[in-house]
Design a protein around this motif. Structure first.
Motif, PDB file in Angstrom:
ATOM      1  N   GLY A 212      -5.922   0.184   8.725  1.00  0.00           N
ATOM      2  CA  GLY A 212      -4.506   0.508   8.554  1.00  0.00           C
ATOM      3  C   GLY A 212      -4.033   0.332   7.120  1.00  0.00           C
ATOM      4  N   LEU A 213      -4.506  -0.715   6.463  1.00  0.00           N
ATOM      5  CA  LEU A 213      -4.124  -0.945   5.068  1.00  0.00           C
ATOM      6  C   LEU A 213      -4.668   0.137   4.148  1.00  0.00           C
ATOM      7  N   ILE A 214      -5.892   0.572   4.401  1.00  0.00           N
ATOM      8  CA  ILE A 214      -6.457   1.654   3.583  1.00  0.00           C
ATOM      9  C   ILE A 214      -5.625   2.919   3.779  1.00  0.00           C
ATOM     10  N   LYS A 215      -5.284   3.213   5.040  1.00  0.00           N
ATOM     11  CA  LYS A 215      -4.458   4.400   5.318  1.00  0.00           C
ATOM     12  C   LYS A 215      -3.129   4.302   4.581  1.00  0.00           C
ATOM     13  N   TYR A 216      -2.504   3.137   4.646  1.00  0.00           N
ATOM     14  CA  TYR A 216      -1.217   2.953   3.972  1.00  0.00           C
ATOM     15  C   TYR A 216      -1.367   3.133   2.461  1.00  0.00           C
ATOM     16  N   GLN A 217      -2.401   2.586   1.879  1.00  0.00           N
ATOM     17  CA  GLN A 217      -2.614   2.722   0.432  1.00  0.00           C
ATOM     18  C   GLN A 217      -2.882   4.178   0.054  1.00  0.00           C
ATOM     19  N   MET A 218      -3.592   4.897   0.887  1.00  0.00           N
ATOM     20  CA  MET A 218      -3.826   6.320   0.626  1.00  0.00           C
ATOM     21  C   MET A 218      -2.494   7.072   0.599  1.00  0.00           C
ATOM     22  N   GLU A 219      -1.637   6.767   1.560  1.00  0.00           N
ATOM     23  CA  GLU A 219      -0.331   7.428   1.636  1.00  0.00           C
ATOM     24  C   GLU A 219       0.585   7.005   0.493  1.00  0.00           C
ATOM     25  N   ASP A 220       0.378   5.808  -0.029  1.00  0.00           N
ATOM     26  CA  ASP A 220       1.234   5.259  -1.089  1.00  0.00           C
ATOM     27  C   ASP A 220       0.578   5.370  -2.466  1.00  0.00           C
ATOM     28  N   ASN A 221      -0.403   6.269  -2.575  1.00  0.00           N
ATOM     29  CA  ASN A 221      -1.078   6.531  -3.856  1.00  0.00           C
ATOM     30  C   ASN A 221      -1.702   5.268  -4.461  1.00  0.00           C
ATOM     31  N   TRP A 222      -2.246   4.436  -3.608  1.00  0.00           N
ATOM     32  CA  TRP A 222      -2.936   3.212  -4.015  1.00  0.00           C
ATOM     33  C   TRP A 222      -2.081   2.352  -4.960  1.00  0.00           C
ATOM     34  N   SER A 223      -0.818   2.147  -4.563  1.00  0.00           N
ATOM     35  CA  SER A 223       0.104   1.367  -5.403  1.00  0.00           C
ATOM     36  C   SER A 223      -0.239  -0.118  -5.441  1.00  0.00           C
ATOM     37  N   ASN A 224      -0.868  -0.637  -4.401  1.00  0.00           N
ATOM     38  CA  ASN A 224      -1.209  -2.063  -4.348  1.00  0.00           C
ATOM     39  C   ASN A 224      -2.579  -2.231  -3.677  1.00  0.00           C
ATOM     40  N   PRO A 225      -3.657  -1.861  -4.372  1.00  0.00           N
ATOM     41  CA  PRO A 225      -4.978  -1.882  -3.747  1.00  0.00           C
ATOM     42  C   PRO A 225      -5.465  -3.285  -3.383  1.00  0.00           C
ATOM     43  N   ASN A 226      -4.853  -4.313  -3.924  1.00  0.00           N
ATOM     44  CA  ASN A 226      -5.336  -5.661  -3.649  1.00  0.00           C
ATOM     45  C   ASN A 226      -5.011  -6.136  -2.236  1.00  0.00           C
ATOM     46  N   VAL A 227      -4.115  -5.430  -1.529  1.00  0.00           N
ATOM     47  CA  VAL A 227      -3.947  -5.786  -0.116  1.00  0.00           C
ATOM     48  C   VAL A 227      -5.217  -5.443   0.653  1.00  0.00           C
ATOM     49  N   VAL A 228      -5.896  -4.383   0.219  1.00  0.00           N
ATOM     50  CA  VAL A 228      -7.155  -3.980   0.851  1.00  0.00           C
ATOM     51  C   VAL A 228      -8.264  -4.956   0.480  1.00  0.00           C
ATOM     52  N   THR A 229      -8.375  -5.302  -0.796  1.00  0.00           N
ATOM     53  CA  THR A 229      -9.455  -6.199  -1.229  1.00  0.00           C
ATOM     54  C   THR A 229      -9.268  -7.609  -0.662  1.00  0.00           C
ATOM     55  N   ALA A 230      -8.013  -8.034  -0.495  1.00  0.00           N
ATOM     56  CA  ALA A 230      -7.750  -9.353   0.093  1.00  0.00           C
ATOM     57  C   ALA A 230      -8.124  -9.350   1.580  1.00  0.00           C
TER      58      ALA A 230
END
Length: 170
Positions: A51-69
């Motif tokens: 879900g976080l990856i999907k959200y980052q894709m939709e948000d142009n990877w504005s905060n990729p560290n939510v995915v890495t965390a």
């Protein structure tokens, strides 16, 4: 046999049955603990990662560290599941192999470390986007039904592990 011996014999059998029930109860509790560790610390986090990856894709990877965390949390959860299972004696060798392989395959992606956020490049973003598809294909994703059984999780984890390339595209 005297009446006294019969009474002692019956009492001994009853005590053995109670002890057997206590051992069985504790074994079931240990298996429950192992299941809960893996299901709450890994399975749920894999769904959240998708879900976080999907959200980052939709948000142009504005905060990729939510995915890495989140990925760091998953790796920690896998390791916790392996060590807990070993200590309780409730993890099979084949399940340990699957979880260890999954750990190493997911560890290829950038993850946050203590006091240091990961740098996520465009290539990493594409790799995460591919991981999202692999997660969904394995049954880990938002709006997908996940099982509450350890055996079902291991089947999904094995499918996930086999579909992650080694090494990932760089």
């Amino acid at each position: 046999m005297s009446k006294k011996r019969k009474l002692i014999f019956r009492f001994s059998i009853a005590l053995n049955l109670v002890l057997l029930a206590v051992v069985a109860w504790n074994y079931m509790k240990m298996n429950f603990v192992m299941d809960q560790v893996v299901l709450t610390e890994v399975q749920i986090n894999l769904v959240e990662l998708e879900g976080l990856i999907k959200y980052q894709m939709e948000d142009n990877w504005s905060n990729p560290n939510v995915v890495t965390a989140e990925l760091r949390d998953i790796l920690d959860g896998i390791w916790l599941g392996i060590t807990t299972g070993e200590q309780l004696g409730t993890i099979s060798d084949s399940d340990k192999v699957i979880l260890t392989k999954l750990y190493h395959r997911l560890n290829q992606y950038p993850t946050d470390e203590l006091y240091r956020l990961a740098t996520v490049t465009e290539i990493d973003q594409k790799n995460f986007e591919e991981l999202r598809e692999i997660l969904r294909d394995a049954g880990f994703g938002l709006n997908l039904q996940v099982g509450a059984e350890f055996e079902y999780f291991i089947e999904q984890a094995e499918k996930l592990e086999k579909n992650i390339e080694v090494p990932i595209n760089n």
